[in-house]
Design a protein around this motif. Sequence first.
Motif, short mmCIF file in Angstrom:
data_model
loop_
_atom_site.label_atom_id
_atom_site.label_comp_id
_atom_site.label_asym_id
_atom_site.label_seq_id
_atom_site.Cartn_x
_atom_site.Cartn_y
_atom_site.Cartn_z
N ARG A 24 7.01 -16.33 -12.42
CA ARG A 24 8.41 -16.18 -12.03
C ARG A 24 8.74 -14.72 -11.78
O ARG A 24 8.15 -13.83 -12.37
CB ARG A 24 9.34 -16.72 -13.11
CG ARG A 24 9.26 -18.21 -13.24
CD ARG A 24 10.31 -18.68 -14.19
NE ARG A 24 10.43 -20.11 -14.12
CZ ARG A 24 11.30 -20.80 -14.79
NH1 ARG A 24 12.14 -20.18 -15.59
NH2 ARG A 24 11.35 -22.09 -14.67
N GLN A 25 9.73 -14.52 -10.94
CA GLN A 25 10.18 -13.16 -10.70
C GLN A 25 11.00 -12.70 -11.90
O GLN A 25 11.86 -13.41 -12.40
CB GLN A 25 11.04 -13.12 -9.45
CG GLN A 25 11.36 -11.73 -8.98
CD GLN A 25 12.09 -11.73 -7.65
OE1 GLN A 25 12.64 -12.74 -7.25
NE2 GLN A 25 12.06 -10.61 -6.98
N THR A 27 13.69 -10.55 -14.11
CA THR A 27 14.97 -9.88 -13.95
C THR A 27 14.73 -8.38 -14.15
O THR A 27 13.76 -7.98 -14.79
CB THR A 27 15.99 -10.37 -14.98
OG1 THR A 27 15.53 -10.03 -16.28
CG2 THR A 27 16.21 -11.87 -14.87
N PRO A 28 15.59 -7.54 -13.62
CA PRO A 28 15.41 -6.10 -13.83
C PRO A 28 15.38 -5.72 -15.31
O PRO A 28 14.64 -4.82 -15.71
CB PRO A 28 16.61 -5.48 -13.11
CG PRO A 28 16.97 -6.48 -12.07
CD PRO A 28 16.67 -7.82 -12.67
N ALA A 29 16.17 -6.41 -16.13
CA ALA A 29 16.20 -6.10 -17.56
C ALA A 29 14.86 -6.43 -18.21
O ALA A 29 14.34 -5.65 -19.03
CB ALA A 29 17.32 -6.87 -18.24
N LEU A 30 14.27 -7.58 -17.88
CA LEU A 30 12.97 -7.94 -18.45
C LEU A 30 11.89 -7.01 -17.96
O LEU A 30 11.02 -6.59 -18.74
CB LEU A 30 12.62 -9.39 -18.12
CG LEU A 30 11.27 -9.87 -18.66
CD1 LEU A 30 11.21 -9.75 -20.17
CD2 LEU A 30 10.99 -11.29 -18.22
N ALA A 31 11.91 -6.65 -16.70
CA ALA A 31 10.92 -5.72 -16.17
C ALA A 31 11.02 -4.37 -16.87
O ALA A 31 9.99 -3.76 -17.19
CB ALA A 31 11.12 -5.56 -14.66
N ALA A 32 12.23 -3.90 -17.15
CA ALA A 32 12.41 -2.64 -17.86
C ALA A 32 11.90 -2.73 -19.29
O ALA A 32 11.28 -1.79 -19.80
CB ALA A 32 13.88 -2.23 -17.84
N LEU A 33 12.15 -3.87 -19.95
CA LEU A 33 11.66 -4.06 -21.31
C LEU A 33 10.14 -4.06 -21.35
O LEU A 33 9.53 -3.40 -22.20
CB LEU A 33 12.20 -5.37 -21.90
CG LEU A 33 11.64 -5.76 -23.25
CD1 LEU A 33 12.05 -4.77 -24.33
CD2 LEU A 33 12.06 -7.17 -23.63
N ILE A 34 9.51 -4.78 -20.44
CA ILE A 34 8.05 -4.84 -20.39
C ILE A 34 7.47 -3.45 -20.16
O ILE A 34 6.52 -3.03 -20.83
CB ILE A 34 7.59 -5.82 -19.31
CG1 ILE A 34 7.97 -7.25 -19.70
CG2 ILE A 34 6.09 -5.71 -19.07
CD1 ILE A 34 7.81 -8.26 -18.58
N GLU A 35 8.05 -2.71 -19.24
CA GLU A 35 7.56 -1.36 -18.96
C GLU A 35 7.75 -0.44 -20.17
O GLU A 35 6.87 0.36 -20.50
CB GLU A 35 8.28 -0.78 -17.74
CG GLU A 35 7.68 0.50 -17.24
CD GLU A 35 6.23 0.36 -16.79
OE1 GLU A 35 5.48 1.33 -16.94
OE2 GLU A 35 5.84 -0.73 -16.33
N ALA A 36 8.88 -0.56 -20.86
CA ALA A 36 9.12 0.27 -22.04
C ALA A 36 8.12 -0.05 -23.15
O ALA A 36 7.61 0.86 -23.82
CB ALA A 36 10.54 0.08 -22.53
N LEU A 37 7.83 -1.32 -23.35
CA LEU A 37 6.88 -1.70 -24.40
C LEU A 37 5.46 -1.25 -24.04
O LEU A 37 4.70 -0.86 -24.91
CB LEU A 37 6.93 -3.21 -24.63
CG LEU A 37 8.22 -3.73 -25.24
CD1 LEU A 37 8.18 -5.25 -25.35
CD2 LEU A 37 8.48 -3.12 -26.60
N ARG A 38 5.11 -1.31 -22.77
CA ARG A 38 3.79 -0.83 -22.36
C ARG A 38 3.67 0.67 -22.58
O ARG A 38 2.62 1.17 -22.97
CB ARG A 38 3.57 -1.14 -20.87
CG ARG A 38 3.19 -2.55 -20.62
CD ARG A 38 2.90 -2.76 -19.16
NE ARG A 38 2.57 -4.15 -18.91
CZ ARG A 38 2.67 -4.73 -17.74
NH1 ARG A 38 3.06 -4.05 -16.69
NH2 ARG A 38 2.36 -6.01 -17.60
N PHE A 39 4.74 1.40 -22.29
CA PHE A 39 4.73 2.84 -22.45
C PHE A 39 4.56 3.24 -23.91
O PHE A 39 3.86 4.18 -24.22
CB PHE A 39 6.02 3.44 -21.88
CG PHE A 39 6.09 4.92 -22.00
CD1 PHE A 39 5.33 5.74 -21.18
CD2 PHE A 39 6.93 5.51 -22.92
CE1 PHE A 39 5.39 7.12 -21.28
CE2 PHE A 39 7.01 6.90 -23.03
CZ PHE A 39 6.23 7.69 -22.21
N ARG A 40 5.20 2.48 -24.82
CA ARG A 40 5.12 2.80 -26.26
C ARG A 40 3.76 2.47 -26.84
O ARG A 40 3.35 3.03 -27.84
CB ARG A 40 6.18 2.01 -27.04
CG ARG A 40 7.55 2.54 -26.82
CD ARG A 40 8.51 1.80 -27.69
NE ARG A 40 9.46 2.77 -28.19
CZ ARG A 40 10.07 2.69 -29.33
NH1 ARG A 40 9.86 1.67 -30.11
NH2 ARG A 40 10.93 3.61 -29.71
#
Length: 41
Positions: A24-25, A27-40
Amino acid sequence: MLIEVLSDWRKTFEGYHLYYASRRQHTPALAALIEALRFRG
């Protein structure tokens, strides 16, 4: 004052675990959360 007790029984933090449907595509909020968790990680 805080005193740590039973420190031998404390679990270590093993990181975040996140399950999401990859087909599924996001949402911008979920994409931001995933990116933040990957960065940490």
